[in-house]
Write a protein that holds these residues in place. Structure first.
Motif, PDB file in Angstrom:
ATOM      1  N   ARG A 190       7.078  11.096  -1.498  1.00 53.33           N
ATOM      2  CA  ARG A 190       7.426   9.915  -2.283  1.00 53.33           C
ATOM      3  C   ARG A 190       8.613   9.196  -1.642  1.00 53.33           C
ATOM      4  O   ARG A 190       8.612   7.970  -1.521  1.00 53.33           O
ATOM      5  CB  ARG A 190       7.755  10.321  -3.719  1.00 53.33           C
ATOM      6  N   TRP A 191       9.613   9.955  -1.209  1.00 58.04           N
ATOM      7  CA  TRP A 191      10.764   9.355  -0.540  1.00 58.04           C
ATOM      8  C   TRP A 191      10.333   8.666   0.748  1.00 58.04           C
ATOM      9  O   TRP A 191      10.750   7.547   1.045  1.00 58.04           O
ATOM     10  CB  TRP A 191      11.815  10.423  -0.234  1.00 58.04           C
ATOM     11  N   MET A 192       9.475   9.335   1.519  1.00 60.55           N
ATOM     12  CA  MET A 192       9.028   8.785   2.801  1.00 60.55           C
ATOM     13  C   MET A 192       8.203   7.512   2.597  1.00 60.55           C
ATOM     14  O   MET A 192       8.359   6.530   3.338  1.00 60.55           O
ATOM     15  CB  MET A 192       8.188   9.830   3.545  1.00 60.55           C
ATOM     16  N   MET A 193       7.334   7.515   1.584  1.00 58.95           N
ATOM     17  CA  MET A 193       6.508   6.338   1.334  1.00 58.95           C
ATOM     18  C   MET A 193       7.352   5.159   0.843  1.00 58.95           C
ATOM     19  O   MET A 193       7.102   4.017   1.214  1.00 58.95           O
ATOM     20  CB  MET A 193       5.420   6.658   0.303  1.00 58.95           C
ATOM     21  N   ARG A 194       8.361   5.434   0.020  1.00 59.63           N
ATOM     22  CA  ARG A 194       9.241   4.360  -0.443  1.00 59.63           C
ATOM     23  C   ARG A 194      10.052   3.791   0.718  1.00 59.63           C
ATOM     24  O   ARG A 194      10.256   2.577   0.816  1.00 59.63           O
ATOM     25  CB  ARG A 194      10.164   4.878  -1.545  1.00 59.63           C
ATOM     26  N   ARG A 195      10.496   4.673   1.589  1.00 58.63           N
ATOM     27  CA  ARG A 195      11.215   4.213   2.786  1.00 58.63           C
ATOM     28  C   ARG A 195      10.300   3.330   3.634  1.00 58.63           C
ATOM     29  O   ARG A 195      10.705   2.260   4.098  1.00 58.63           O
ATOM     30  CB  ARG A 195      11.677   5.430   3.599  1.00 58.63           C
ATOM     31  N   GLU A 196       9.062   3.785   3.820  1.00 62.37           N
ATOM     32  CA  GLU A 196       8.108   3.015   4.622  1.00 62.37           C
ATOM     33  C   GLU A 196       7.846   1.652   3.999  1.00 62.37           C
ATOM     34  O   GLU A 196       7.824   0.618   4.689  1.00 62.37           O
ATOM     35  CB  GLU A 196       6.792   3.793   4.749  1.00 62.37           C
ATOM     36  N   ALA A 197       7.654   1.624   2.680  1.00 69.43           N
ATOM     37  CA  ALA A 197       7.398   0.360   1.994  1.00 69.43           C
ATOM     38  C   ALA A 197       8.568  -0.605   2.160  1.00 69.43           C
ATOM     39  O   ALA A 197       8.375  -1.800   2.423  1.00 69.43           O
ATOM     40  CB  ALA A 197       7.130   0.619   0.518  1.00 69.43           C
ATOM     41  N   ARG A 198       9.788  -0.083   2.056  1.00 67.85           N
ATOM     42  CA  ARG A 198      10.979  -0.942   2.145  1.00 67.85           C
ATOM     43  C   ARG A 198      11.164  -1.490   3.564  1.00 67.85           C
ATOM     44  O   ARG A 198      11.330  -2.705   3.753  1.00 67.85           O
ATOM     45  CB  ARG A 198      12.209  -0.139   1.709  1.00 67.85           C
ATOM     46  N   LEU A 199      11.124  -0.605   4.561  1.00 66.04           N
ATOM     47  CA  LEU A 199      11.357  -1.039   5.935  1.00 66.04           C
ATOM     48  C   LEU A 199      10.211  -1.899   6.469  1.00 66.04           C
ATOM     49  O   LEU A 199      10.434  -2.903   7.152  1.00 66.04           O
ATOM     50  CB  LEU A 199      11.559   0.178   6.841  1.00 66.04           C
ATOM     51  N   LYS A 237       0.839  -1.204   0.000  1.00 68.53           N
ATOM     52  CA  LYS A 237       0.000   0.000   0.000  1.00 68.53           C
ATOM     53  C   LYS A 237       0.874   1.254   0.000  1.00 68.53           C
ATOM     54  O   LYS A 237       0.614   2.195  -0.768  1.00 68.53           O
ATOM     55  CB  LYS A 237      -0.905  -0.016   1.229  1.00 68.53           C
ATOM     56  N   PHE A 238       1.911   1.261   0.822  1.00 73.25           N
ATOM     57  CA  PHE A 238       2.787   2.437   0.864  1.00 73.25           C
ATOM     58  C   PHE A 238       3.569   2.586  -0.449  1.00 73.25           C
ATOM     59  O   PHE A 238       3.832   3.709  -0.882  1.00 73.25           O
ATOM     60  CB  PHE A 238       3.721   2.355   2.058  1.00 73.25           C
ATOM     61  N   ALA A 239       3.929   1.489  -1.061  1.00 73.51           N
ATOM     62  CA  ALA A 239       4.575   1.570  -2.369  1.00 73.51           C
ATOM     63  C   ALA A 239       3.640   2.219  -3.378  1.00 73.51           C
ATOM     64  O   ALA A 239       4.078   3.012  -4.236  1.00 73.51           O
ATOM     65  CB  ALA A 239       4.988   0.177  -2.839  1.00 73.51           C
ATOM     66  N   VAL A 260     -21.231   2.716  -5.617  1.00 75.14           N
ATOM     67  CA  VAL A 260     -19.973   2.752  -6.358  1.00 75.14           C
ATOM     68  C   VAL A 260     -18.792   2.567  -5.423  1.00 75.14           C
ATOM     69  O   VAL A 260     -18.836   2.937  -4.249  1.00 75.14           O
ATOM     70  CB  VAL A 260     -19.818   4.075  -7.154  1.00 75.14           C
ATOM     71  N   ALA A 261     -17.727   1.985  -5.960  1.00 73.45           N
ATOM     72  CA  ALA A 261     -16.459   1.813  -5.239  1.00 73.45           C
ATOM     73  C   ALA A 261     -15.328   2.088  -6.232  1.00 73.45           C
ATOM     74  O   ALA A 261     -14.646   1.168  -6.683  1.00 73.45           O
ATOM     75  CB  ALA A 261     -16.353   0.415  -4.669  1.00 73.45           C
ATOM     76  N   PRO A 262     -15.119   3.364  -6.593  1.00 69.17           N
ATOM     77  CA  PRO A 262     -14.145   3.701  -7.642  1.00 69.17           C
ATOM     78  C   PRO A 262     -12.728   3.882  -7.123  1.00 69.17           C
ATOM     79  O   PRO A 262     -12.045   4.852  -7.461  1.00 69.17           O
ATOM     80  CB  PRO A 262     -14.707   5.015  -8.192  1.00 69.17           C
ATOM     81  N   LEU A 263     -12.248   2.942  -6.309  1.00 68.43           N
ATOM     82  CA  LEU A 263     -10.928   3.088  -5.711  1.00 68.43           C
ATOM     83  C   LEU A 263      -9.827   2.715  -6.703  1.00 68.43           C
ATOM     84  O   LEU A 263      -9.902   1.670  -7.350  1.00 68.43           O
ATOM     85  CB  LEU A 263     -10.806   2.206  -4.460  1.00 68.43           C
ATOM     86  N   SER A 264      -8.815   3.556  -6.784  1.00 64.29           N
ATOM     87  CA  SER A 264      -7.657   3.230  -7.622  1.00 64.29           C
ATOM     88  C   SER A 264      -6.653   2.385  -6.855  1.00 64.29           C
ATOM     89  O   SER A 264      -5.881   1.636  -7.454  1.00 64.29           O
ATOM     90  CB  SER A 264      -6.987   4.510  -8.120  1.00 64.29           C
ATOM     91  N   LEU A 265      -6.663   2.507  -5.527  1.00 63.84           N
ATOM     92  CA  LEU A 265      -5.789   1.701  -4.678  1.00 63.84           C
ATOM     93  C   LEU A 265      -6.662   1.006  -3.650  1.00 63.84           C
ATOM     94  O   LEU A 265      -7.260   1.646  -2.789  1.00 63.84           O
ATOM     95  CB  LEU A 265      -4.742   2.576  -3.975  1.00 63.84           C
ATOM     96  N   ALA A 266      -6.783  -0.309  -3.770  1.00 63.48           N
ATOM     97  CA  ALA A 266      -7.615  -1.084  -2.847  1.00 63.48           C
ATOM     98  C   ALA A 266      -6.916  -2.390  -2.549  1.00 63.48           C
ATOM     99  O   ALA A 266      -6.395  -3.040  -3.449  1.00 63.48           O
ATOM    100  CB  ALA A 266      -8.986  -1.343  -3.465  1.00 63.48           C
ATOM    101  N   ARG A 267      -6.911  -2.756  -1.268  1.00 63.47           N
ATOM    102  CA  ARG A 267      -6.249  -3.983  -0.865  1.00 63.47           C
ATOM    103  C   ARG A 267      -7.290  -4.958  -0.343  1.00 63.47           C
ATOM    104  O   ARG A 267      -8.191  -4.591   0.407  1.00 63.47           O
ATOM    105  CB  ARG A 267      -5.215  -3.700   0.213  1.00 63.47           C
ATOM    106  N   GLY A 268      -7.202  -6.210  -0.752  1.00 63.53           N
ATOM    107  CA  GLY A 268      -8.047  -7.257  -0.201  1.00 63.53           C
ATOM    108  C   GLY A 268      -9.502  -7.152  -0.583  1.00 63.53           C
ATOM    109  O   GLY A 268      -9.851  -6.752  -1.696  1.00 63.53           O
ATOM    110  N   ILE A 269     -10.367  -7.512   0.354  1.00 69.43           N
ATOM    111  CA  ILE A 269     -11.811  -7.523   0.134  1.00 69.43           C
ATOM    112  C   ILE A 269     -12.403  -6.237   0.705  1.00 69.43           C
ATOM    113  O   ILE A 269     -12.207  -5.921   1.873  1.00 69.43           O
ATOM    114  CB  ILE A 269     -12.463  -8.753   0.793  1.00 69.43           C
ATOM    115  N   GLN A 270     -13.143  -5.531  -0.124  1.00 73.62           N
ATOM    116  CA  GLN A 270     -13.760  -4.276   0.289  1.00 73.62           C
ATOM    117  C   GLN A 270     -15.104  -4.548   0.961  1.00 73.62           C
ATOM    118  O   GLN A 270     -16.054  -4.977   0.314  1.00 73.62           O
ATOM    119  CB  GLN A 270     -13.945  -3.360  -0.919  1.00 73.62           C
TER     120      GLN A 270
END
Length: 385
Positions: free
Chosen positions: A146-155, A133-135, A291-301
């Motif tokens: 963007r730098w902070m989110m990439r750091r979060e995704a990696r760690l 999700k953070f990626a 409607v559920a027009p999410l561009s970023l969605a994880r799992g079951i909504q």
């Protein structure tokens, strides 16, 4: 069995996606073990244990969580940790966990894995792959974020993989999330335990709808959650004008607590922003289309399952529909033009829309009953069914 149930947020009231899952898992486990709940709380409502749970829980400890996000971010940078962990870092929580003597642990949400007691078998319910999700957030952020989110995704990804290697099982809300976790290099037992639906509560026959002759399109969700904010903002700007060109009185209702300033600014000109509502079901019952027009969605909504259970026609993005085994009982759209075309088609043919909605409810009744969805947890935790 003495079972410790750890949660990053008190599992009640079940009024948002994570709480809906944790509440039903907790109810399921309370019928099979002596459960000690230890969770963070963020307000007065988080300490009000529902009577059905209070009678079953062996003990309840709610630890206040009040660390400001900027403090958590600075701490994360200083210690080389993901913010997701420092935001939930708490000596009081560590002490609360140490007071419970348990035979096994059910840990809900990756932030709580830092509190897993050594030597006690644990099932880790990651729900979604948070690092992914953070990626995804990094792809659309400004350069500093963007730098902070990439750091979060990696760690956070590295932390998730370490946890998965140590626990008895890692649980995800869908097979797609489990597969994504495996593809990222995770090892250990990785399984999907899907969300369900309380079809008795979400029953259109038991709910009175708001009455109106104007077409109503409804989105439900926690409105300070970034993917939900992006979804309704995009829909209002890119899809709603097409709908109102064909139906000038059509209204788009954004139903959910804690709308941010950006969401509140959408109100007017056919857009309703409700804020918190006592019951989301009348809004679903009144909807001509959900409607559920999410561009970023994880799992079951959960929002999609709830609309389907309420026998409403649903138009969902590819991402929002991906985790749901809907067997064609909802409409899947990609572009803004595609969303608009499918909604307009449903509005133009009420009989076809009603048939699709009835099939959607029938699908969730047979496929997404909570008891059936959660049954695999018994074996994972060594509980008698």
């Amino acid at each position: 069995m003495e079972l410790l149930f750890l949660a990053h947020r008190a599992p009640f009231p079940p009024d948002r996606g994570d709480r809906i899952r944790s509440y039903h898992v907790l109810r399921h486990l309370c019928r099979r073990a002596r459960v000690h709940l230890v969770a963070f709380g963020e307000g007065a409502a988080d300490v009000a244990v529902p009577p059905d749970l209070a009678a079953r829980l062996a003990s309840v400890t709610i630890v206040p969580r009040c660390k400001p996000q900027p403090v958590a971010a600075l701490e994360a940078l200083a210690r080389g940790l993901p913010v997701s962990l420092t935001a939930f870092g708490s000596a009081a929580m560590r002490a609360a966990v140490a007071r419970v003597r348990a035979d096994a642990v059910y840990c809900f949400s990756g932030q709580m894995a830092q509190y897993l007691p050594a030597g006690v078998p644990a099932v880790m319910d990651f729900v979604d792959v948070d690092s992914a999700k953070f990626a995804g957030f990094a792809d659309s952020g400004t350069p500093p974020m963007r730098w902070m989110m990439r750091r979060e995704a990696r760690l956070l990804g590295a932390f998730e993989r370490r946890v998965a290697a140590d626990v008895a099982a890692s649980v995800f809300v869908s097979e797609a999330e489990a597969a994504l976790f495996r593809a990222g290099g995770a090892t250990g037992r990785i399984v999907a335990v899907e969300n369900g639906i309380d079809a008795a509560a979400f029953d259109p026959a038991a709910v009175a709808a708001h009455g109106s002759n104007a077409p109503l399109v409804v989105f439900t969700g926690q409105m300070d959650y970034r993917p939900n904010i992006a979804a309704v903002t995009w829909f209002a700007a890119s899809v709603l004008p097409h709908l109102r060109a064909a139906h000038p009185t059509l209204r788009f209702a954004i139903v959910g607590r804690a709308p941010t300033a950006a969401v509140q600014a959408l109100a007017g000109d056919g857009v309703i922003v409700t804020g918190a509502v006592a019951d989301v079901r009348p809004w679903l019952a009144a909807a001509d289309v959900c409607v559920a027009p999410l561009s970023l969605a994880r799992g079951i909504q959960n929002k999609v399952l709830e609309a389907m259970a309420m026998a409403r026609p649903v138009v969902a993005s590819v991402a929002a529909a991906e985790g749901i085994d809907h067997a064609g009982t909802l409409c899947v759209a990609d572009t803004a033009a595609d969303h608009a075309a499918q909604i307009l088609t449903l509005l133009a043919d009420p009989c076809a829309a009603a048939a699709l909605a009835a099939a959607a409810r029938a699908r969730v009744l047979t496929r997404y009953d909570w008891d059936a969805r959660l049954a695999p947890l018994d074996a994972l935790l060594g509980l008698a069914p």
